[in-house]
Design an enzyme around this catalytic site. Structure first.
Site, short mmCIF file in Angstrom:
data_model
loop_
_atom_site.label_atom_id
_atom_site.label_comp_id
_atom_site.label_asym_id
_atom_site.label_seq_id
_atom_site.Cartn_x
_atom_site.Cartn_y
_atom_site.Cartn_z
N ARG A 74 -9.20 8.27 -0.91
CA ARG A 74 -10.20 8.66 0.09
C ARG A 74 -11.01 9.83 -0.43
O ARG A 74 -10.54 10.66 -1.21
CB ARG A 74 -9.51 9.07 1.41
N GLU A 87 -11.20 -9.15 2.76
CA GLU A 87 -9.93 -8.80 3.39
C GLU A 87 -10.21 -8.68 4.88
O GLU A 87 -11.02 -7.85 5.30
CB GLU A 87 -9.36 -7.48 2.85
N HIS A 139 -3.73 -4.63 7.70
CA HIS A 139 -3.84 -3.49 8.61
C HIS A 139 -2.96 -3.70 9.83
O HIS A 139 -3.13 -4.66 10.57
CB HIS A 139 -5.26 -3.19 9.06
N ARG A 185 -6.82 12.85 1.31
CA ARG A 185 -5.77 13.28 2.24
C ARG A 185 -4.38 12.79 1.83
O ARG A 185 -3.39 13.36 2.22
CB ARG A 185 -6.09 12.84 3.67
N HIS A 186 -4.33 11.69 1.08
CA HIS A 186 -3.00 11.25 0.61
C HIS A 186 -3.01 11.01 -0.91
O HIS A 186 -2.51 11.83 -1.67
CB HIS A 186 -2.45 10.07 1.41
N GLU A 220 -8.51 0.66 -3.14
CA GLU A 220 -9.37 0.69 -1.94
C GLU A 220 -10.24 1.92 -2.04
O GLU A 220 -9.73 3.01 -2.32
CB GLU A 220 -8.51 0.83 -0.69
N HIS A 267 1.06 6.01 2.09
CA HIS A 267 1.84 6.89 2.97
C HIS A 267 3.07 7.49 2.30
O HIS A 267 3.70 8.38 2.86
CB HIS A 267 2.15 6.17 4.28
N ARG A 285 3.86 18.59 2.23
CA ARG A 285 4.40 19.82 1.65
C ARG A 285 3.68 20.23 0.36
O ARG A 285 4.05 21.21 -0.26
CB ARG A 285 5.90 19.63 1.33
N HIS A 324 1.85 0.96 5.99
CA HIS A 324 2.52 1.89 6.88
C HIS A 324 3.89 1.39 7.35
O HIS A 324 4.87 2.14 7.35
CB HIS A 324 1.62 2.20 8.07
N ASN A 327 0.86 -1.19 0.00
CA ASN A 327 0.00 0.00 0.00
C ASN A 327 0.90 1.25 0.00
O ASN A 327 1.70 1.44 0.92
CB ASN A 327 -0.89 -0.05 1.25
N HIS A 351 -5.47 3.74 -1.64
CA HIS A 351 -6.81 4.11 -1.15
C HIS A 351 -7.09 5.55 -1.57
O HIS A 351 -6.45 6.47 -1.09
CB HIS A 351 -6.82 3.97 0.38
N THR A 402 -7.05 6.33 10.39
CA THR A 402 -6.92 5.28 9.40
C THR A 402 -8.22 4.47 9.42
O THR A 402 -9.12 4.78 10.19
CB THR A 402 -5.68 4.41 9.69
N THR A 403 -8.31 3.44 8.56
CA THR A 403 -9.55 2.66 8.50
C THR A 403 -9.66 1.83 9.78
O THR A 403 -8.96 0.84 9.95
CB THR A 403 -9.53 1.75 7.25
N1 PXP Z 1 -5.99 -2.94 4.05
C1 PXP Z 1 -6.90 -1.96 4.13
C2 PXP Z 1 -8.28 -2.25 3.65
C3 PXP Z 1 -6.57 -0.69 4.63
O1 PXP Z 1 -7.51 0.28 4.69
C4 PXP Z 1 -5.25 -0.45 5.02
C5 PXP Z 1 -4.86 0.90 5.54
O2 PXP Z 1 -4.99 1.84 4.54
C6 PXP Z 1 -4.32 -1.48 4.88
C7 PXP Z 1 -4.71 -2.72 4.43
C8 PXP Z 1 -2.87 -1.29 5.21
O3 PXP Z 1 -2.70 -1.04 6.56
P1 PXP Z 1 -1.28 -0.58 7.09
O4 PXP Z 1 -0.96 0.73 6.42
O5 PXP Z 1 -1.48 -0.47 8.55
O6 PXP Z 1 -0.29 -1.65 6.69
#
Ligand code: PXP
Length: 249
Positions: free
Chosen positions: A49, A155, A191, A53-54, A74, A14, A22, A214, A11, A47, A104-105
């Site tokens: 959103r 998931e 997650h 935001r990102h 996502e 981040h 910035r 993350h 993912n 994702h 976060t989610t």
């Molecule tokens: N899966 C889903 C559905 C998520 O929403 C997220 C967070 O955006 C992740 C996985 C990844 O989580 P993490 O960034 O904590 O690894």
């Protein structure tokens, strides 16, 4: 049944979080995706959103054409997002709940509410040829309801396991994985997973795919992105190899 190769989808949200701090053009999440692929990621997750935001619209468009492996988008189930998904046609869409105030989610989708809207959304995505996954808590009723709603995959939210640890959250993930596979769902998880805690989740036979963001991006600050992806891959392989070996008579 054990999926022989467990997929790692990275993912890249981040990477975009850092850029948005910035509002400049670096680091670029699309360039990061490419580096993750070269380092062995099986797919890229992002994702989009509602509050942007990102990840931004332009990022998703560039990921949709630039990702050479698989793109897992996502998104929340809104008309706007359905329009974007059906236009960009990622390989997979994972539906997630979204609340503006959350960091976060925080939890899985409530698949017992709003079922007509969920079923319609899933049907629309499937008509567009998109594989559909639902991000849910590891709860047996939610697993069964996901199947009834027509999802291809679930998931499982690993946040409780990652935050609280202990046997109960892991047992819930095992039970939900087993039930999901039994009724024909593909099982994904994610997650809060890190190289330190991924082992017991990677070892769950039915889990085909992990979505991790993350901790990989955080490790990348110290060891670089490619090394962070490889390190996670190794942790996943090691956990699976160990459990496979322990089952050989
Ligand atoms: N899966 C889903 C559905 C998520 O929403 C997220 C967070 O955006 C992740 C996985 C990844 O989580 P993490 O960034 O904590 O690894």
């Amino acid at each position: 049944m054990r999926a022989t190769h467990q997929r790692l989808y990275v993912n890249v949200d981040h990477v975009a979080t850092l850029r948005q701090a910035r509002r400049t053009d670096e680091p670029d999440p699309v360039a990061a995706a490419s580096e993750c692929e070269e380092a062995g990621a099986d797919g890229i997750t992002a994702h989009l959103r509602e509050d942007r935001r990102h990840i931004q619209d332009d990022d998703i468009q560039r990921l949709a054409t630039g990702v050479r492996t698989m793109l897992n988008l996502e998104m929340a189930l809104t008309d706007e997002m359905l329009g974007i998904a059906t236009a960009l046609r990622p390989h997979q869409v994972t539906l997630v709940p979204e609340r503006r105030e959350e960091v976060t989610t925080e939890g899985g989708l409530d698949v017992t509410r709003d079922t007509e809207r969920l079923a319609d959304g899933i049907a629309r995505l499937k008509r567009a040829g998109l594989r559909t996954s639902l991000f849910i808590d590891p709860d047996l009723r939610a697993v069964e309801r996901s199947r009834e709603l027509g999802a291809d995959a679930i998931e499982l939210h690993t946040g409780r396991y990652a935050n609280a640890g202990g046997a109960a959250p892991l047992d819930a993930l095992r039970a939900a994985s087993s039930r999901g596979a039994e009724i024909g769902l593909a099982i994904h998880a994610g997650h809060g997973l890190t190289v330190r805690n991924v082992g017991p989740v990677a070892a769950i036979a039915e889990i085909e795919e992990l979505n991790i963001g993350h901790s990989i991006v955080s490790r990348a600050v110290f060891i670089g992105l490619a090394a962070a992806v490889r390190e996670m891959r190794m942790a996943m392989y090691a956990a699976r190899a160990l459990t496979t070996a322990s089952r050989v008579p």
